[in-house]
Write a protein that holds these residues in place. Structure first.
Motif, PDB file in Angstrom:
ATOM      1  N   LEU A  94       0.824  -1.202   0.000  1.00  0.00           N
ATOM      2  CA  LEU A  94       0.000   0.000   0.000  1.00  0.00           C
ATOM      3  C   LEU A  94       0.864   1.260   0.000  1.00  0.00           C
ATOM      4  CD1 LEU A  94      -2.761   1.302   0.105  1.00  0.00           C
ATOM      5  CD2 LEU A  94      -2.796   0.941   2.592  1.00  0.00           C
ATOM      6  N   MET A  97       1.964   1.842  -3.517  1.00  0.00           N
ATOM      7  CA  MET A  97       0.844   2.308  -4.322  1.00  0.00           C
ATOM      8  C   MET A  97       0.532   3.776  -4.040  1.00  0.00           C
ATOM      9  SD  MET A  97      -0.483  -0.082  -6.372  1.00  0.00           S
ATOM     10  CE  MET A  97      -2.228   0.279  -6.553  1.00  0.00           C
ATOM     11  N   ARG A  98       0.626   4.186  -2.783  1.00  0.00           N
ATOM     12  CA  ARG A  98       0.368   5.586  -2.429  1.00  0.00           C
ATOM     13  C   ARG A  98       1.420   6.506  -3.048  1.00  0.00           C
ATOM     14  NH1 ARG A  98       1.041   7.177   2.416  1.00  0.00           N
ATOM     15  NH2 ARG A  98      -0.611   8.724   2.633  1.00  0.00           N
ATOM     16  N   ALA A 101       0.683   6.784  -6.699  1.00  0.00           N
ATOM     17  CA  ALA A 101      -0.507   7.603  -6.937  1.00  0.00           C
ATOM     18  C   ALA A 101      -0.177   9.086  -6.799  1.00  0.00           C
ATOM     19  CB  ALA A 101      -1.612   7.201  -5.963  1.00  0.00           C
ATOM     20  N   LYS A 102       0.647   9.422  -5.826  1.00  0.00           N
ATOM     21  CA  LYS A 102       1.061  10.821  -5.654  1.00  0.00           C
ATOM     22  C   LYS A 102       1.862  11.303  -6.857  1.00  0.00           C
ATOM     23  CE  LYS A 102       3.769  13.852  -2.624  1.00  0.00           C
ATOM     24  NZ  LYS A 102       4.555  13.930  -1.355  1.00  0.00           N
ATOM     25  N   PRO A 109      -1.447  12.749  -0.911  1.00  0.00           N
ATOM     26  CA  PRO A 109      -2.533  11.884  -0.443  1.00  0.00           C
ATOM     27  C   PRO A 109      -3.449  12.626   0.521  1.00  0.00           C
ATOM     28  CG  PRO A 109      -0.408  10.761  -0.298  1.00  0.00           C
ATOM     29  CD  PRO A 109      -0.117  12.189  -0.611  1.00  0.00           C
ATOM     30  N   ILE A 134      -6.987   3.571   1.053  1.00  0.00           N
ATOM     31  CA  ILE A 134      -6.984   2.740  -0.151  1.00  0.00           C
ATOM     32  C   ILE A 134      -7.834   3.373  -1.253  1.00  0.00           C
ATOM     33  CG2 ILE A 134      -7.707   0.505  -1.078  1.00  0.00           C
ATOM     34  CD1 ILE A 134      -6.813  -0.713   1.592  1.00  0.00           C
ATOM     35  N   ASP A 136      -8.351   6.480  -1.724  1.00  0.00           N
ATOM     36  CA  ASP A 136      -7.630   7.638  -2.240  1.00  0.00           C
ATOM     37  C   ASP A 136      -6.574   7.232  -3.265  1.00  0.00           C
ATOM     38  OD1 ASP A 136      -7.005  10.520  -2.144  1.00  0.00           O
ATOM     39  OD2 ASP A 136      -5.128   9.864  -1.244  1.00  0.00           O
ATOM     40  N   VAL A 137      -5.975   6.057  -3.079  1.00  0.00           N
ATOM     41  CA  VAL A 137      -4.983   5.565  -4.037  1.00  0.00           C
ATOM     42  C   VAL A 137      -5.595   5.455  -5.431  1.00  0.00           C
ATOM     43  CG1 VAL A 137      -3.652   3.516  -4.714  1.00  0.00           C
ATOM     44  CG2 VAL A 137      -3.516   4.377  -2.374  1.00  0.00           C
ATOM     45  N   HIS A 138      -6.814   4.952  -5.493  1.00  0.00           N
ATOM     46  CA  HIS A 138      -7.483   4.788  -6.789  1.00  0.00           C
ATOM     47  C   HIS A 138      -8.053   6.098  -7.309  1.00  0.00           C
ATOM     48  CE1 HIS A 138      -9.535   2.470  -9.913  1.00  0.00           C
ATOM     49  NE2 HIS A 138     -10.603   3.227  -9.690  1.00  0.00           N
ATOM     50  N   GLN A 213      -3.466   0.629 -11.968  1.00  0.00           N
ATOM     51  CA  GLN A 213      -2.384   1.615 -11.895  1.00  0.00           C
ATOM     52  C   GLN A 213      -1.301   1.319 -12.921  1.00  0.00           C
ATOM     53  OE1 GLN A 213       0.751   2.325  -8.586  1.00  0.00           O
ATOM     54  NE2 GLN A 213      -1.030   3.505  -7.919  1.00  0.00           N
TER      55      GLN A 213
END
Length: 222
Positions: A94, A97-98, A101-102, A109, A134, A136-138, A213
């Motif tokens: 996770l 992934m965060r 995503a950022k 985040p 989680i 927020d990651v998507h 992702q």
């Protein structure tokens, strides 16, 4: 001098496929460990409580365990160890992934780094912050897409597993769980099934979010 337009440099991304595979593998092991617990709960129920009574006799007195009860202690200990490692591996996935995503969204985040760890253990807020981290990651990468349903299914099963002290975190010690298997095994089996289902949903969620992702990253490189 003629200025040439160039595409902005691609964001630095952390490799995540290996972390996803590792997390899914440990979720499978954790699920198998809970299947083993369920099998031993059934074995204890079928064997029935010995004439000498439950292992915990009260007032700090514990009788010697029989072979089946002793083996359940081993199964429970192994299962707890596998589950603990599974949690760590899941959070490492996770975290990657965060970070990705950022980098892909260019936005911080919604929840800070501390919530990645504290959100699971602080009372009350642990009812929604892990789901929010989680989600927020998507959503940060795919604001136009609905959240995959598997995320909500996983979270619902996770919360059900936390409820009542008979799931992910037992409120009773192992000898008290053994006594529960003798007197009311159905509640234990129900909790076991919820946790096994939660592990399966978590594995599917990891695969779904990681694939989305990675496909987005591949699309940017074309």
């Amino acid at each position: 001098m003629i200025e040439q337009n160039s595409a902005p440099p691609a964001p630095a991304l952390r490799p995540v496929r290996g972390a996803a595979r590792c997390a899914i593998a440990f979720l499978a092991l954790a699920g198998a460990a809970w299947v083993a617990r369920a099998v031993w709960h059934i074995r204890l129920a079928v064997a029935g409580q010995p004439a000498s009574g439950p292992p915990d006799q009260g007032d700090g007195v514990h009788r010697p365990l029989n072979t089946l009860e002793d083996s359940y202690h081993l199964v429970a200990s192994v299962g707890s160890a596998v589950t603990a490692v599974c949690v760590i591996v899941f959070l490492l996935w996770l975290d990657r992934m965060r970070d990705n995503a950022k980098a892909l969204s260019g936005t911080d985040p919604r929840y800070g780094d501390a919530w990645l760890w504290l959100g699971w253990i602080l009372p009350v807020v642990n009812l929604w912050i892990p789901w929010g981290v989680i989600a927020d990651v998507h959503r940060s990468v795919f604001p136009e897409r609905p959240l995959p349903a598997v995320v909500n299914w996983w979270w619902g099963l996770w919360l059900a597993g936390l409820a009542g002290g008979m799931g992910i975190i037992y409120s009773d010690d192992t000898d008290e769980v053994i006594a529960s298997a003798y007197s009311g095994v159905l509640s234990l089996l129900g909790a076991d099934l919820v946790i096994i289902a939660a592990a399966g949903a978590a594995a599917l969620m990891i695969h779904t979010l990681t694939t989305a992702q990675q496909e987005h990253v591949a699309g940017r490189g074309r």
